[in-house]
Scaffold this motif. Structure first.
Motif, PDB file in Angstrom:
ATOM      1  N   PRO A 182       0.798  -1.236   0.000  1.00 29.68           N
ATOM      2  CA  PRO A 182       0.000   0.000   0.000  1.00 29.68           C
ATOM      3  C   PRO A 182       0.830   1.284   0.000  1.00 29.68           C
ATOM      4  N   GLU A 183       1.967   1.303   0.714  1.00 31.38           N
ATOM      5  CA  GLU A 183       2.715   2.565   0.775  1.00 31.38           C
ATOM      6  C   GLU A 183       3.465   2.875  -0.517  1.00 31.38           C
ATOM      7  N   LEU A 184       3.525   1.922  -1.433  1.00 36.03           N
ATOM      8  CA  LEU A 184       4.218   2.143  -2.712  1.00 36.03           C
ATOM      9  C   LEU A 184       3.264   2.567  -3.823  1.00 36.03           C
ATOM     10  N   VAL A 185       1.965   2.465  -3.561  1.00 38.05           N
ATOM     11  CA  VAL A 185       0.963   2.735  -4.599  1.00 38.05           C
ATOM     12  C   VAL A 185       1.001   4.195  -5.051  1.00 38.05           C
ATOM     13  N   GLY A 186       1.167   5.105  -4.078  1.00 32.07           N
ATOM     14  CA  GLY A 186       1.094   6.535  -4.383  1.00 32.07           C
ATOM     15  C   GLY A 186       2.095   6.991  -5.422  1.00 32.07           C
ATOM     16  N   ASP A 187       3.334   6.463  -5.364  1.00 33.05           N
ATOM     17  CA  ASP A 187       4.371   6.891  -6.310  1.00 33.05           C
ATOM     18  C   ASP A 187       3.989   6.527  -7.745  1.00 33.05           C
ATOM     19  N   VAL A 188       3.412   5.346  -7.910  1.00 37.02           N
ATOM     20  CA  VAL A 188       3.004   4.906  -9.257  1.00 37.02           C
ATOM     21  C   VAL A 188       1.827   5.749  -9.755  1.00 37.02           C
ATOM     22  N   LEU A 189       0.846   5.985  -8.869  1.00 40.95           N
ATOM     23  CA  LEU A 189      -0.304   6.804  -9.266  1.00 40.95           C
ATOM     24  C   LEU A 189       0.119   8.233  -9.597  1.00 40.95           C
ATOM     25  N   ASP A 190       1.138   8.749  -8.886  1.00 40.47           N
ATOM     26  CA  ASP A 190       1.628  10.104  -9.187  1.00 40.47           C
ATOM     27  C   ASP A 190       2.191  10.178 -10.613  1.00 40.47           C
ATOM     28  N   VAL A 191       2.914   9.141 -11.006  1.00 39.43           N
ATOM     29  CA  VAL A 191       3.449   9.098 -12.379  1.00 39.43           C
ATOM     30  C   VAL A 191       2.297   9.083 -13.387  1.00 39.43           C
ATOM     31  N   MET A 192       1.263   8.286 -13.093  1.00 42.21           N
ATOM     32  CA  MET A 192       0.113   8.203 -14.001  1.00 42.21           C
ATOM     33  C   MET A 192      -0.644   9.532 -14.058  1.00 42.21           C
ATOM     34  N   ARG A 193      -0.739  10.202 -12.898  1.00 38.47           N
ATOM     35  CA  ARG A 193      -1.365  11.538 -12.880  1.00 38.47           C
ATOM     36  C   ARG A 193      -0.615  12.498 -13.786  1.00 38.47           C
ATOM     37  N   GLY A 194       0.717  12.448 -13.713  1.00 38.67           N
ATOM     38  CA  GLY A 194       1.541  13.311 -14.562  1.00 38.67           C
ATOM     39  C   GLY A 194       1.297  13.048 -16.038  1.00 38.67           C
ATOM     40  N   LEU A 195       1.186  11.773 -16.408  1.00 35.48           N
ATOM     41  CA  LEU A 195       0.895  11.416 -17.805  1.00 35.48           C
ATOM     42  C   LEU A 195      -0.453  11.994 -18.238  1.00 35.48           C
ATOM     43  N   ALA A 196      -1.446  11.892 -17.345  1.00 37.37           N
ATOM     44  CA  ALA A 196      -2.779  12.413 -17.660  1.00 37.37           C
ATOM     45  C   ALA A 196      -2.714  13.919 -17.902  1.00 37.37           C
ATOM     46  N   GLU A 197      -1.945  14.611 -17.069  1.00 37.45           N
ATOM     47  CA  GLU A 197      -1.829  16.064 -17.213  1.00 37.45           C
ATOM     48  C   GLU A 197      -1.160  16.441 -18.530  1.00 37.45           C
ATOM     49  N   GLU A 198      -0.296  15.561 -19.016  1.00 37.81           N
ATOM     50  CA  GLU A 198       0.391  15.824 -20.293  1.00 37.81           C
ATOM     51  C   GLU A 198      -0.464  15.436 -21.499  1.00 37.81           C
ATOM     52  N   GLY A 199      -1.641  14.855 -21.242  1.00 41.11           N
ATOM     53  CA  GLY A 199      -2.546  14.560 -22.349  1.00 41.11           C
ATOM     54  C   GLY A 199      -2.413  13.180 -22.959  1.00 41.11           C
ATOM     55  N   MET A 200      -1.759  12.252 -22.239  1.00 46.43           N
ATOM     56  CA  MET A 200      -1.658  10.876 -22.744  1.00 46.43           C
ATOM     57  C   MET A 200      -3.025  10.194 -22.664  1.00 46.43           C
ATOM     58  N   THR A 201      -3.439   9.560 -23.755  1.00 49.21           N
ATOM     59  CA  THR A 201      -4.667   8.760 -23.733  1.00 49.21           C
ATOM     60  C   THR A 201      -4.386   7.480 -22.949  1.00 49.21           C
ATOM     61  N   MET A 202      -5.199   7.212 -21.945  1.00 48.69           N
ATOM     62  CA  MET A 202      -4.947   6.085 -21.059  1.00 48.69           C
ATOM     63  C   MET A 202      -6.230   5.307 -20.794  1.00 48.69           C
ATOM     64  N   ILE A 203      -6.131   3.981 -20.836  1.00 46.72           N
ATOM     65  CA  ILE A 203      -7.212   3.122 -20.350  1.00 46.72           C
ATOM     66  C   ILE A 203      -6.650   2.393 -19.139  1.00 46.72           C
ATOM     67  N   VAL A 204      -7.326   2.554 -18.005  1.00 47.88           N
ATOM     68  CA  VAL A 204      -6.794   2.068 -16.740  1.00 47.88           C
ATOM     69  C   VAL A 204      -7.798   1.121 -16.090  1.00 47.88           C
ATOM     70  N   VAL A 205      -7.415  -0.154 -16.004  1.00 44.18           N
ATOM     71  CA  VAL A 205      -8.183  -1.101 -15.191  1.00 44.18           C
ATOM     72  C   VAL A 205      -7.679  -0.934 -13.762  1.00 44.18           C
ATOM     73  N   THR A 206      -8.563  -0.571 -12.846  1.00 40.27           N
ATOM     74  CA  THR A 206      -8.075  -0.208 -11.518  1.00 40.27           C
ATOM     75  C   THR A 206      -9.089  -0.521 -10.423  1.00 40.27           C
ATOM     76  N   HIS A 207      -8.548  -0.725  -9.217  1.00 40.05           N
ATOM     77  CA  HIS A 207      -9.368  -0.784  -8.007  1.00 40.05           C
ATOM     78  C   HIS A 207      -9.188   0.486  -7.181  1.00 40.05           C
ATOM     79  N   GLU A 208      -8.379   1.421  -7.703  1.00 35.99           N
ATOM     80  CA  GLU A 208      -8.100   2.665  -6.978  1.00 35.99           C
ATOM     81  C   GLU A 208      -9.202   3.675  -7.303  1.00 35.99           C
ATOM     82  N   MET A 209     -10.257   3.654  -6.514  1.00 36.54           N
ATOM     83  CA  MET A 209     -11.416   4.504  -6.819  1.00 36.54           C
ATOM     84  C   MET A 209     -11.094   5.992  -6.667  1.00 36.54           C
ATOM     85  N   GLY A 210     -10.178   6.313  -5.743  1.00 31.66           N
ATOM     86  CA  GLY A 210      -9.774   7.711  -5.584  1.00 31.66           C
ATOM     87  C   GLY A 210      -9.107   8.231  -6.842  1.00 31.66           C
TER      88      GLY A 210
END
Length: 253
Positions: A182-210
């Motif tokens: 659990p404590e490692l999840v945030g770093d990966v999600l932060d990278v994905m957030r950055g990609l989203a902000e840059e406009g990358m088209t992403m399809i994400v299968v996830t259990h991370e509802m937040g």
């Protein structure tokens, strides 16, 4: 505007098991599209169909206007050669639950391998991009480390950098944080957030509802191989319309 991904009546079976039962959906360019649902609902299978790791049994799948895995002549479909499928896959990055890094290669070597082998890039060009990407995922100091010397979260961030090294127009994430502490999840999600902000088209299968609520532009709830409900993530998560969606969310939120 051409949809980045368009599914029309997509079916997939494994033997007698009917996994996808007529999936219809569209993903717009620059959109973060989240897929949620119980295990076994077909989410990961659908993701694998998008880059033809699994062949569909009926329907049509398009990426950026091109039919995936097939060529259509008249009303007949002809399967593409392996080399043609590989060309299509170059534009689609995929990050799995398990990191699938080459254990005998350093982080940097993992990231430069595909651009050199698949695209024929020079080592210098591939290395310069790999160094930029490792910096972008916060791992410039780990370039010389082997996967066994990295935490799960660090390995997953290397896997994201490796997928980005091919400069894809679409990124597929198959529960990229589910195998992490659990404590490692945030770093990966932060990278994905950055990609989203840059406009990358992403399809994400996830259990991370937040993550789905904060970053997603669209959300689909799948169950038993069908799309049960879709809409804006905040709408679906806070005010689901379908009883099956309500039941699922009551267990995960």
């Amino acid at each position: 505007m051409t949809a980045m991904v368009k599914a029309e009546g997509v079916h997939k079976s494994f033997g007698a098991a009917h996994i996808l039962k007529g999936i219809d959906l569209e993903v717009a360019p620059r959109e973060v599209f989240c897929l949620i649902g119980p295990s076994g609902s077909g989410k990961s299978t659908f993701l694998r169909c998008i880059n033809h790791l699994e062949q569909i049994n009926a329907g049509r799948l398009y990426v950026d206007g091109d039919l995936v895995g097939y060529r259509q002549k008249g009303d007949k479909l002809y399967e593409l050669k392996d080399s043609e499928v590989a060309l299509q896959r170059r534009d689609i990055g995929m990050v799995f639950q398990r990191f699938n890094l080459f254990p005998h290669m350093t982080a940097l070597e993992n990231v430069i391998e595909a651009p050199i082998q698949v695209k024929g890039e020079t080592r210098a060009v591939a290395r310069a991009r790999a160094e930029r990407l490792l910096d972008r995922v916060g791992l410039s100091d780990k370039a010389g480390n082997y996967p066994s010397q990295l935490s799960g979260g660090q390995q997953q961030r290397v896997a994201i950098a490796r997928a980005l090294a091919m400069e894809p127009k679409l990124m597929l994430f198959d529960e990229p944080t589910s195998a992490l502490d659990p404590e490692l999840v945030g770093d990966v999600l932060d990278v994905m957030r950055g990609l989203a902000e840059e406009g990358m088209t992403m399809i994400v299968v996830t259990h991370e509802m937040g993550f789905a609520r904060e970053v997603g532009d669209a959300l689909v709830f799948m169950d038993d191989g069908v799309v049960v409900e879709s809409g804006h993530p905040r709408d679906v998560l806070t005010n689901p319309q379908h009883d099956r969606t309500k039941s699922f969310l009551s267990k995960v939120l």
